[in-house]
Write an enzyme that holds these catalytic residues in place. Structure first.
Site, mmCIF file in Angstrom:
data_model
loop_
_atom_site.group_PDB
_atom_site.id
_atom_site.type_symbol
_atom_site.label_atom_id
_atom_site.label_comp_id
_atom_site.label_asym_id
_atom_site.label_seq_id
_atom_site.Cartn_x
_atom_site.Cartn_y
_atom_site.Cartn_z
ATOM 1 N N GLY A 48 -0.786 40.510 -30.025
ATOM 2 C CA GLY A 48 -1.058 39.763 -31.255
ATOM 3 C C GLY A 48 -1.539 40.561 -32.450
ATOM 4 O O GLY A 48 -1.292 40.187 -33.589
ATOM 5 N N ASP A 106 -10.845 33.031 -29.799
ATOM 6 C CA ASP A 106 -10.815 31.591 -29.545
ATOM 7 C C ASP A 106 -12.039 31.281 -28.662
ATOM 8 O O ASP A 106 -13.141 31.135 -29.175
ATOM 9 C CB ASP A 106 -9.464 31.306 -28.870
ATOM 10 C CG ASP A 106 -9.188 29.843 -28.574
ATOM 11 O OD1 ASP A 106 -10.000 28.991 -28.902
ATOM 12 O OD2 ASP A 106 -8.121 29.555 -27.995
ATOM 13 N N PHE A 155 -4.035 25.126 -32.897
ATOM 14 C CA PHE A 155 -3.143 26.229 -32.556
ATOM 15 C C PHE A 155 -2.399 26.733 -33.798
ATOM 16 O O PHE A 155 -1.914 25.946 -34.612
ATOM 17 C CB PHE A 155 -2.142 25.787 -31.487
ATOM 18 C CG PHE A 155 -1.433 26.932 -30.862
ATOM 19 C CD1 PHE A 155 -2.064 27.724 -29.909
ATOM 20 C CD2 PHE A 155 -0.139 27.254 -31.242
ATOM 21 C CE1 PHE A 155 -1.416 28.810 -29.340
ATOM 22 C CE2 PHE A 155 0.516 28.347 -30.682
ATOM 23 C CZ PHE A 155 -0.118 29.119 -29.731
ATOM 24 N N ARG A 168 6.013 35.473 -34.070
ATOM 25 C CA ARG A 168 5.210 36.648 -34.428
ATOM 26 C C ARG A 168 5.682 37.307 -35.714
ATOM 27 O O ARG A 168 4.925 37.984 -36.399
ATOM 28 C CB ARG A 168 5.272 37.702 -33.319
ATOM 29 C CG ARG A 168 4.639 37.286 -32.006
ATOM 30 C CD ARG A 168 4.439 38.522 -31.129
ATOM 31 N NE ARG A 168 4.204 38.207 -29.740
ATOM 32 C CZ ARG A 168 3.004 37.930 -29.207
ATOM 33 N NH1 ARG A 168 1.943 37.903 -29.982
ATOM 34 N NH2 ARG A 168 2.880 37.684 -27.919
HETATM 35 P P1 IMP Z 1 -9.704 33.699 -25.970
HETATM 36 O O1 IMP Z 1 -9.858 34.531 -24.742
HETATM 37 O O2 IMP Z 1 -9.770 32.228 -25.678
HETATM 38 O O3 IMP Z 1 -10.680 34.076 -27.074
HETATM 39 O O4 IMP Z 1 -8.227 33.881 -26.507
HETATM 40 C C1 IMP Z 1 -7.840 35.042 -27.048
HETATM 41 C C2 IMP Z 1 -6.346 35.205 -27.099
HETATM 42 O O5 IMP Z 1 -5.644 33.974 -27.002
HETATM 43 C C3 IMP Z 1 -5.964 35.772 -28.444
HETATM 44 O O6 IMP Z 1 -5.984 37.166 -28.417
HETATM 45 C C4 IMP Z 1 -4.583 35.224 -28.661
HETATM 46 O O7 IMP Z 1 -3.634 36.096 -28.103
HETATM 47 C C5 IMP Z 1 -4.564 33.919 -27.922
HETATM 48 N N1 IMP Z 1 -4.777 32.781 -28.846
HETATM 49 C C6 IMP Z 1 -5.910 32.061 -29.042
HETATM 50 N N2 IMP Z 1 -5.736 31.095 -29.951
HETATM 51 C C7 IMP Z 1 -4.453 31.190 -30.359
HETATM 52 C C8 IMP Z 1 -3.667 30.462 -31.334
HETATM 53 O O8 IMP Z 1 -4.108 29.507 -32.013
HETATM 54 N N3 IMP Z 1 -2.385 30.884 -31.484
HETATM 55 C C9 IMP Z 1 -1.849 31.914 -30.764
HETATM 56 N N4 IMP Z 1 -2.541 32.617 -29.860
HETATM 57 C C10 IMP Z 1 -3.831 32.266 -29.654
HETATM 58 MG MG MG Z 2 -4.502 38.500 -28.520
#
Ligand code: IMP
Ligand code: MG
Length: 177
Positions: A48, A106, A155, A168
């Site tokens: 990402g 997130d 999202f 992307r």
């Molecule tokens: P976390 O571990 O829940 O903080 O999620 C982190 C990863 O989830 C990020 O590095 C993103 O790759 C993916 N992610 C979280 N939210 C989104 C979103 O709204 N769109 C796309 N990818 C997301």
């Molecule tokens: Mg990521």
């Protein structure tokens, strides 16, 4: 384009290319001022972060190196909570200042895992820079040093972020409808 469709989901424009460019420049400036005179290692989290990392890194005016790590926790639009192994660190971070670059924080589960693994290499300091942050979804308590945008728990896709591998390449960031 104001509205787009990716697979089964509809999205509307949320951050324009200009919003993103301006904010990335501000973050780069903040990092340049804060870390003036330091030698830093930027660690980008793939996939990402690739656009954010490229745009930000070009604007760093420091003695800096970059390395990328790979790991993923997402399938579709729901965080699975499953964390995979970190692979790809090829810069020595021992006794160096590390700035981790993420596209989005997130729940914070992914980042906490990365911080814990990187700490094992004994860096002198670890800072975190994320383009996007969802405070309502955040479950952890580590400090985030550089945040581009605080956004609602919805999202999003574009500027490196995907929905099932797609979106992307978009220059703007879109929010799910
Ligand atoms: P976390 O571990 O829940 O903080 O999620 C982190 C990863 O989830 C990020 O590095 C993103 O790759 C993916 N992610 C979280 N939210 C989104 C979103 O709204 N769109 C796309 N990818 C997301
Ligand atoms: Mg990521």
């Amino acid at each position: 384009m104001e509205n787009i469709q990716i697979l089964d989901k509809s999205f509307k424009i949320y951050l324009t290319e200009k919003d993103i460019t301006n904010r990335v420049a501000e973050l780069a400036h903040q990092i340049n001022v804060t870390h003036k005179g330091e030698e830093i290692v930027v660690v980008g989290i793939l996939n990402g972060c690739f656009m954010f990392a490229s745009d930000l890194f070009k604007q760093l005016d420091l003695q800096c190196r970059i390395s990328f790590l790979k790991l993923a926790s997402y399938q579709g639009t729901q965080s699975t909570g499953k964390i995979r192994q970190l692979i790809g660190l090829n810069e020595d971070i021992k006794e160096k200042t590390v700035i981790i670059l993420e596209d989005i924080i997130d729940t914070g589960i992914t980042m906490e895992h990365i911080i814990n693994q990187l700490n094992a290499y004994n860096p002198s300091d670890i800072k975190i820079a994320t383009l996007l942050f969802k405070p309502e979804a955040f479950q952890k308590d580590f400090p985030i040093d550089y945040t581009g945008f605080e956004i609602p728990d919805k999202f999003i896709v574009g500027y490196g972020l995907d929905y099932n591998g797609l979106g992307r390449n978009l220059r703007q960031i879109y929010q799910i409808k």
